[in-house]
Design a protein around this motif. Structure first.
Motif, short mmCIF file in Angstrom:
data_model
loop_
_atom_site.label_atom_id
_atom_site.label_comp_id
_atom_site.label_asym_id
_atom_site.label_seq_id
_atom_site.Cartn_x
_atom_site.Cartn_y
_atom_site.Cartn_z
N VAL A 139 -8.96 11.64 8.27
CA VAL A 139 -9.24 12.02 9.60
C VAL A 139 -10.37 11.29 10.31
N VAL A 140 -10.94 10.16 9.63
CA VAL A 140 -11.92 9.50 9.98
C VAL A 140 -11.89 8.84 11.12
N GLY A 141 -10.67 8.23 11.47
CA GLY A 141 -10.44 7.42 12.73
C GLY A 141 -10.42 8.04 13.97
N MET A 142 -10.65 9.61 13.99
CA MET A 142 -10.19 10.32 15.02
C MET A 142 -11.56 10.49 16.02
N MET A 143 -12.70 9.82 15.64
CA MET A 143 -13.80 9.72 16.38
C MET A 143 -13.77 8.76 17.39
N ALA A 168 -4.91 16.14 14.38
CA ALA A 168 -5.74 15.53 13.55
C ALA A 168 -7.05 15.53 14.08
N THR A 169 -7.24 15.19 15.53
CA THR A 169 -8.45 15.68 15.95
C THR A 169 -9.13 17.05 15.97
N GLY A 170 -8.39 18.18 16.07
CA GLY A 170 -8.83 19.43 15.64
C GLY A 170 -9.34 19.64 14.31
N GLU A 171 -8.44 19.11 13.51
CA GLU A 171 -9.07 19.10 11.75
C GLU A 171 -10.30 18.28 11.78
#
Length: 216
Positions: A139-143, A168-171
């Motif tokens: 999930v790191v890339g969702m920043m 994925a952004t919610g997670e």
């Protein structure tokens, strides 16, 4: 298939294959992972926003109260570079550092985001947590997804998040929310307007006002 004989370092002959122009080319298919697919889905909108920022907008305010557009761009370039290192579980430096908006920084960012999808396509990158952030690797890339909105709204650009990126952004926010507030990256949650779409609700969870607009 043509071959050639060469001498190896021990002085004995080796045989190596020489590809002729007539030899058929094999198509190389990249293995994908959950995160590489998500990064590939995010890349077009994120890079389009960065590409369209004008030089005369660099001193404008953004929804991140401590960041101007220039500051936010520097952070996004840093994120795109550091996330390549995180794919290999390397420690990264999040200190601001020197101004990265030199040379063709727009093309550099686009290339770095493209590379992100490539380096995260190795299934081994999904194992464990990211050094320093404590986030599951996937999930790191969702920043990037959230900060691209900051930049788009600050510079008057449209920005649409692909539906596949929402969960994925919610997670990412489920895991990072409290830590992000302690680090000052997120503010206290705000209430999203009743008519908000799914992404606006996620923005409100980061302390951002989905209705934020730059001053006239």
């Amino acid at each position: 298939m043509p071959t050639a004989t060469v001498l190896n370092p021990a002085g004995r002959p080796d045989r190596m294959t020489v590809w002729s122009r007539a030899a058929p080319l094999r198509r190389v298919v990249r293995v994908s992972t959950e995160i590489s697919d998500l990064l590939d889905a995010a890349a077009p909108a994120v890079t389009a926003v960065v590409q369209s920022v004008r030089d005369d907008q660099l001193d404008e305010r953004t929804p991140c109260t401590e960041f101007t557009v220039r500051d936010l761009l520097n952070h996004l370039l840093q994120v795109a570079q550091n996330f390549q290192a995180l794919a290999h579980s390397k420690e990264v430096d999040w200190a601001p550092g020197p101004d990265r908006l030199t040379g063709d920084w727009r093309a550099e960012f686009t290339g770095d985001v493209r590379t992100l999808g490539e380096v995260w396509s190795d299934p081994a990158t999904l194992d464990g947590t990211s050094p320093g952030l404590g986030l599951p690797q996937r999930v790191v890339g969702m920043m990037l997804v959230v900060h691209a909105w900051d930049l788009a709204i600050a510079t008057g650009q449209p920005y649409t998040v692909e539906p596949v990126l929402l969960s994925a952004t919610g997670e990412f926010l489920d895991i990072m929310g409290d830590t992000g507030r302690q680090m000052g990256a997120f503010g206290p949650e705000v209430t999203a307007p009743d008519d908000s779409d799914a992404f606006a609700v996620l923005l409100a969870r980061t302390g951002r006002d989905p209705r934020w607009q730059p001053a006239n």
